[in-house]
Design a protein around this motif. Structure first.
Motif, PDB file in Angstrom:
ATOM      1  N   ALA A 195      49.075  45.736  39.196  1.00  0.00           N
ATOM      2  CA  ALA A 195      49.298  47.104  38.729  1.00  0.00           C
ATOM      3  C   ALA A 195      48.003  47.828  38.393  1.00  0.00           C
ATOM      4  O   ALA A 195      47.866  49.020  38.642  1.00  0.00           O
ATOM      5  N   MET A 196      47.039  47.110  37.829  1.00  0.00           N
ATOM      6  CA  MET A 196      45.867  47.805  37.288  1.00  0.00           C
ATOM      7  C   MET A 196      44.593  47.636  38.112  1.00  0.00           C
ATOM      8  O   MET A 196      43.665  48.413  37.952  1.00  0.00           O
ATOM      9  N   CYS A 197      44.528  46.627  38.908  1.00  0.00           N
ATOM     10  CA  CYS A 197      43.238  46.281  39.506  1.00  0.00           C
ATOM     11  C   CYS A 197      43.252  46.256  41.032  1.00  0.00           C
ATOM     12  O   CYS A 197      42.246  46.523  41.676  1.00  0.00           O
ATOM     13  N   ALA A 198      44.420  45.917  41.596  1.00  0.00           N
ATOM     14  CA  ALA A 198      44.467  45.664  43.044  1.00  0.00           C
ATOM     15  C   ALA A 198      44.078  46.881  43.872  1.00  0.00           C
ATOM     16  O   ALA A 198      43.525  46.740  44.954  1.00  0.00           O
ATOM     17  N   SER A 199      44.342  48.084  43.342  1.00  0.00           N
ATOM     18  CA  SER A 199      44.046  49.271  44.145  1.00  0.00           C
ATOM     19  C   SER A 199      42.558  49.355  44.468  1.00  0.00           C
ATOM     20  O   SER A 199      42.173  49.894  45.491  1.00  0.00           O
ATOM     21  N   CYS A 200      41.720  48.837  43.594  1.00  0.00           N
ATOM     22  CA  CYS A 200      40.275  48.889  43.860  1.00  0.00           C
ATOM     23  C   CYS A 200      39.723  47.546  44.354  1.00  0.00           C
ATOM     24  O   CYS A 200      38.827  47.502  45.181  1.00  0.00           O
ATOM     25  N   HIS A 201      40.259  46.463  43.818  1.00  0.00           N
ATOM     26  CA  HIS A 201      39.653  45.163  44.133  1.00  0.00           C
ATOM     27  C   HIS A 201      40.395  44.395  45.226  1.00  0.00           C
ATOM     28  O   HIS A 201      39.990  43.297  45.582  1.00  0.00           O
ATOM     29  N   GLY A 202      41.481  44.984  45.735  1.00  0.00           N
ATOM     30  CA  GLY A 202      42.220  44.322  46.812  1.00  0.00           C
ATOM     31  C   GLY A 202      43.304  43.413  46.267  1.00  0.00           C
ATOM     32  O   GLY A 202      43.167  42.848  45.182  1.00  0.00           O
TER      33      GLY A 202
ATOM     34  N   GLY B  81      36.336  48.557  44.540  1.00  0.00           N
ATOM     35  CA  GLY B  81      35.684  47.704  43.551  1.00  0.00           C
ATOM     36  C   GLY B  81      35.106  46.480  44.232  1.00  0.00           C
ATOM     37  O   GLY B  81      35.359  46.226  45.409  1.00  0.00           O
ATOM     38  N   SER B  82      34.335  45.714  43.486  1.00  0.00           N
ATOM     39  CA  SER B  82      33.646  44.587  44.106  1.00  0.00           C
ATOM     40  C   SER B  82      34.617  43.477  44.509  1.00  0.00           C
ATOM     41  O   SER B  82      35.733  43.384  44.026  1.00  0.00           O
ATOM     42  N   ARG B  83      34.127  42.610  45.384  1.00  0.00           N
ATOM     43  CA  ARG B  83      34.891  41.437  45.792  1.00  0.00           C
ATOM     44  C   ARG B  83      34.889  40.457  44.626  1.00  0.00           C
ATOM     45  O   ARG B  83      33.856  40.227  43.990  1.00  0.00           O
TER      46      ARG B  83
ATOM     47  N   ALA C 172      30.894  34.080  40.873  1.00  0.00           N
ATOM     48  CA  ALA C 172      29.976  33.129  40.245  1.00  0.00           C
ATOM     49  C   ALA C 172      30.061  33.232  38.723  1.00  0.00           C
ATOM     50  O   ALA C 172      29.528  32.384  38.011  1.00  0.00           O
ATOM     51  N   ARG C 173      30.711  34.248  38.247  1.00  0.00           N
ATOM     52  CA  ARG C 173      30.760  34.430  36.792  1.00  0.00           C
ATOM     53  C   ARG C 173      31.769  33.489  36.155  1.00  0.00           C
ATOM     54  O   ARG C 173      32.756  33.098  36.774  1.00  0.00           O
ATOM     55  N   SER C 174      31.520  33.177  34.907  1.00  0.00           N
ATOM     56  CA  SER C 174      32.443  32.310  34.177  1.00  0.00           C
ATOM     57  C   SER C 174      33.626  33.148  33.701  1.00  0.00           C
ATOM     58  O   SER C 174      33.578  34.377  33.719  1.00  0.00           O
TER      59      SER C 174
ATOM     60  N   GLN D 196      32.485  35.467  31.044  1.00  0.00           N
ATOM     61  CA  GLN D 196      31.760  36.650  31.511  1.00  0.00           C
ATOM     62  C   GLN D 196      32.729  37.660  32.123  1.00  0.00           C
ATOM     63  O   GLN D 196      32.628  38.859  31.873  1.00  0.00           O
ATOM     64  N   LEU D 197      33.659  37.164  32.922  1.00  0.00           N
ATOM     65  CA  LEU D 197      34.643  38.066  33.532  1.00  0.00           C
ATOM     66  C   LEU D 197      35.449  38.774  32.442  1.00  0.00           C
ATOM     67  O   LEU D 197      35.669  39.988  32.494  1.00  0.00           O
ATOM     68  N   THR D 198      35.865  37.980  31.451  1.00  0.00           N
ATOM     69  CA  THR D 198      36.654  38.563  30.363  1.00  0.00           C
ATOM     70  C   THR D 198      35.903  39.710  29.709  1.00  0.00           C
ATOM     71  O   THR D 198      36.451  40.782  29.463  1.00  0.00           O
TER      72      THR D 198
ATOM     73  N   GLU E 238      35.348  45.296  28.523  1.00  0.00           N
ATOM     74  CA  GLU E 238      34.506  46.459  28.242  1.00  0.00           C
ATOM     75  C   GLU E 238      34.603  47.561  29.287  1.00  0.00           C
ATOM     76  O   GLU E 238      34.491  48.733  28.960  1.00  0.00           O
ATOM     77  N   ARG E 239      34.757  47.177  30.575  1.00  0.00           N
ATOM     78  CA  ARG E 239      34.584  48.205  31.608  1.00  0.00           C
ATOM     79  C   ARG E 239      35.793  48.438  32.508  1.00  0.00           C
ATOM     80  O   ARG E 239      35.833  49.418  33.245  1.00  0.00           O
ATOM     81  N   MET E 240      36.768  47.538  32.542  1.00  0.00           N
ATOM     82  CA  MET E 240      37.837  47.627  33.531  1.00  0.00           C
ATOM     83  C   MET E 240      39.178  47.921  32.873  1.00  0.00           C
ATOM     84  O   MET E 240      39.395  47.494  31.748  1.00  0.00           O
ATOM     85  N   PRO E 241      40.157  48.537  33.544  1.00  0.00           N
ATOM     86  CA  PRO E 241      39.981  49.129  34.856  1.00  0.00           C
ATOM     87  C   PRO E 241      39.014  50.314  34.800  1.00  0.00           C
ATOM     88  O   PRO E 241      39.001  51.035  33.803  1.00  0.00           O
ATOM     89  N   GLN E 242      38.258  50.455  35.852  1.00  0.00           N
ATOM     90  CA  GLN E 242      37.258  51.505  35.880  1.00  0.00           C
ATOM     91  C   GLN E 242      37.935  52.843  35.623  1.00  0.00           C
ATOM     92  O   GLN E 242      38.963  53.140  36.195  1.00  0.00           O
ATOM     93  N   GLY E 243      37.357  53.598  34.765  1.00  0.00           N
ATOM     94  CA  GLY E 243      37.917  54.915  34.462  1.00  0.00           C
ATOM     95  C   GLY E 243      38.892  54.881  33.300  1.00  0.00           C
ATOM     96  O   GLY E 243      39.250  55.905  32.739  1.00  0.00           O
TER      97      GLY E 243
ATOM     98  N   SER F 221      43.398  36.819  30.263  1.00  0.00           N
ATOM     99  CA  SER F 221      44.365  36.204  31.185  1.00  0.00           C
ATOM    100  C   SER F 221      44.077  36.620  32.618  1.00  0.00           C
ATOM    101  O   SER F 221      44.214  35.823  33.542  1.00  0.00           O
ATOM    102  N   ILE F 222      43.649  37.869  32.825  1.00  0.00           N
ATOM    103  CA  ILE F 222      43.318  38.274  34.197  1.00  0.00           C
ATOM    104  C   ILE F 222      42.050  37.558  34.666  1.00  0.00           C
ATOM    105  O   ILE F 222      41.952  37.131  35.822  1.00  0.00           O
ATOM    106  N   ALA F 223      41.086  37.381  33.752  1.00  0.00           N
ATOM    107  CA  ALA F 223      39.852  36.682  34.119  1.00  0.00           C
ATOM    108  C   ALA F 223      40.181  35.264  34.581  1.00  0.00           C
ATOM    109  O   ALA F 223      39.692  34.780  35.607  1.00  0.00           O
TER     110      ALA F 223
END
Ligand code: HEC
Length: 364
Positions: A46-53, A61-63, A68-70, A73-75, A80-85, A97-99
């Protein structure tokens, strides 16, 4: 036919795609409201797939595959930044949980298997070759017997093109850069041929339309003075345009005994399939977009083909309408319909198309 093609490829390329290899979805610990556990997969969709696939393959959004992030780090990034906007929309346990989900599910192995889950059936544009073969079959227009011409692949100039450039003043290097090599200014060097005093490079190029320029001394982009066509490059200059139609035009098809071949005639100006450099097939579904040119050309081809068979339409559809409309409808739908669908029609389909025939003003 894409999903099955992908399944087939997965079967070939990615051994061991059974479900045991795909990490199970991490248990979701997040609750929103009493007892409402929200699946990170759903949240991601719902929140991320439109940009990240859909499977983290990237896009706006990036692949995220094989990140490589833990998880931590993803969390933090998501928090802090996602979903963008709208960075506040997924914090805390939503972010973690998404991370976790990204880390366990979006691995290249899981992806190669996950993406084959059959999705909505997609239509693929027929290539010109397929289209011609299909209408020949449906409209009973056999291919004209062509006298032996140069067999494909033996014409030495077929599938190749020689670029040549004589710069106005001496150059240290010249390269060809264009849509065929990702506009790389260094990939295709040219060689100075003293005899003719020009830079040359002969390249294998499948049929298609390409834009290009010459790159002189690594920095100066110039168009080809010998090009027969050009178009704006978007920077105030002109790209040279090269169109290769070897497979079609290499040996101009001799007029068949009975005059022009109606299928060739009707499909002559269908757009050439675009084919990525080095791609062996002409049926790359992702590049086969239906442009307005396609729409017009298919419409034109349809009209032209209908006109070509109008005198024998009855024979093609296999029924004589004057006698018994219902019987005619039945024969038409059963016979011609089976060839169109390439399978037997269901009773409901028979009825639906039969009604079209019986309800029409005349069968033609
Ligand atoms: C509107 C588009 C958009 C949406 C929606 C979006 N992202 Fe992003 N995302 C981006 C862009 C663009 C970047 C790269 C720039 C950046 O890092 O800020 C990015 C970067 C990231 C990164 C960092 C990747 C890396 O390794 O550098 C992660 C992780 C990420 N997004 C996760 C998410 C998650 C999870 C969601 C859903 C909750 C989400 N994104 C929603 C556009 C988006």
């Amino acid at each position: 036919m894409r999903p099955s093609a992908v399944v087939f490829l997965c079967g070939l390329l990615s051994l061991g795609c059974d479900s045991a290899d795909v990490a199970p979805a991490p248990p979701s610990s997040d609750t929103r409201g009493p007892g409402a556990t929200i699946d990170p997969a759903l949240r991601y969709a719902a929140m991320c797939a439109s940009c990240h696939g859909e499977a983290g393959e990237g896009g706006l959004g990036s692949r995220l595959v094989d990140s490589a992030r833990s998880v931590e780090q993803l969390t933090q990034i998501i928090d802090e930044r996602m979903p963008q906007g709208n960075p506040g929309a997924c914090r805390g346990t939503c972010a973690s949980s998404i991370a976790q989900y990204i880390k366990t599910r979006f691995t290249s192995q899981a992806l190669s298997c996950a993406t084959v889950a059959p999705s909505a059936r997609r239509l693929r544009l027929l290539t010109r070759r397929e289209y011609r073969a299909t209408v020949r079959d449906l409209l009973d227009l056999p291919a004209p017997s062509t006298p032996p011409t140069t067999p494909p692949g033996t014409d030495p100039s077929c599938g190749r093109h020689r670029f040549a450039y004589s710069p106005p003043s001496a150059a240290r290097s010249v390269h060809v850069a264009g849509s065929f090599n990702g506009w790389s200014p260094t990939a295709w060097p040219m060689t100075w041929v003293e005899g003719v005093r020009e830079w040359q490079s002969e390249r294998e190029l499948p049929d298609g339309t390409y834009q290009y320029k010459f790159v002189v001394d690594g920095s100066q982009w110039v168009s080809d003075p010998r090009a027969t066509a050009s178009m704006p490059d978007g920077f105030g200059g002109q790209n040279s345009v090269l169109t290769l139609r070897c497979a079609d035009a290499g040996a101009p098809a001799p007029a068949p005994p009975g005059g022009v071949d109606p299928v060739e005639e009707a499909t002559r100006s269908l757009p050439v399939e675009s084919r990525p450099q080095g791609f062996a097939f002409d049926d790359n579904a992702d590049t086969a977009l239906v442009t307005s040119v396609h729409v017009n050309e298919y419409l034109r081809a349809g009209r032209s083909l209908t006109a070509a068979v109008s005198s024998r339409l009855r024979a093609v559809v296999g029924c004589e309408a004057s006698a018994d409309r219902a019987a005619c409808a039945n024969t038409l739908v059963r016979g011609f319909g089976t060839r169109v669908f390439r399978r037997a029609l269901s009773a409901a389909e028979m009825q639906r198309y039969g009604a079209l025939v019986t309800g029409a003003r005349d069968v033609d």
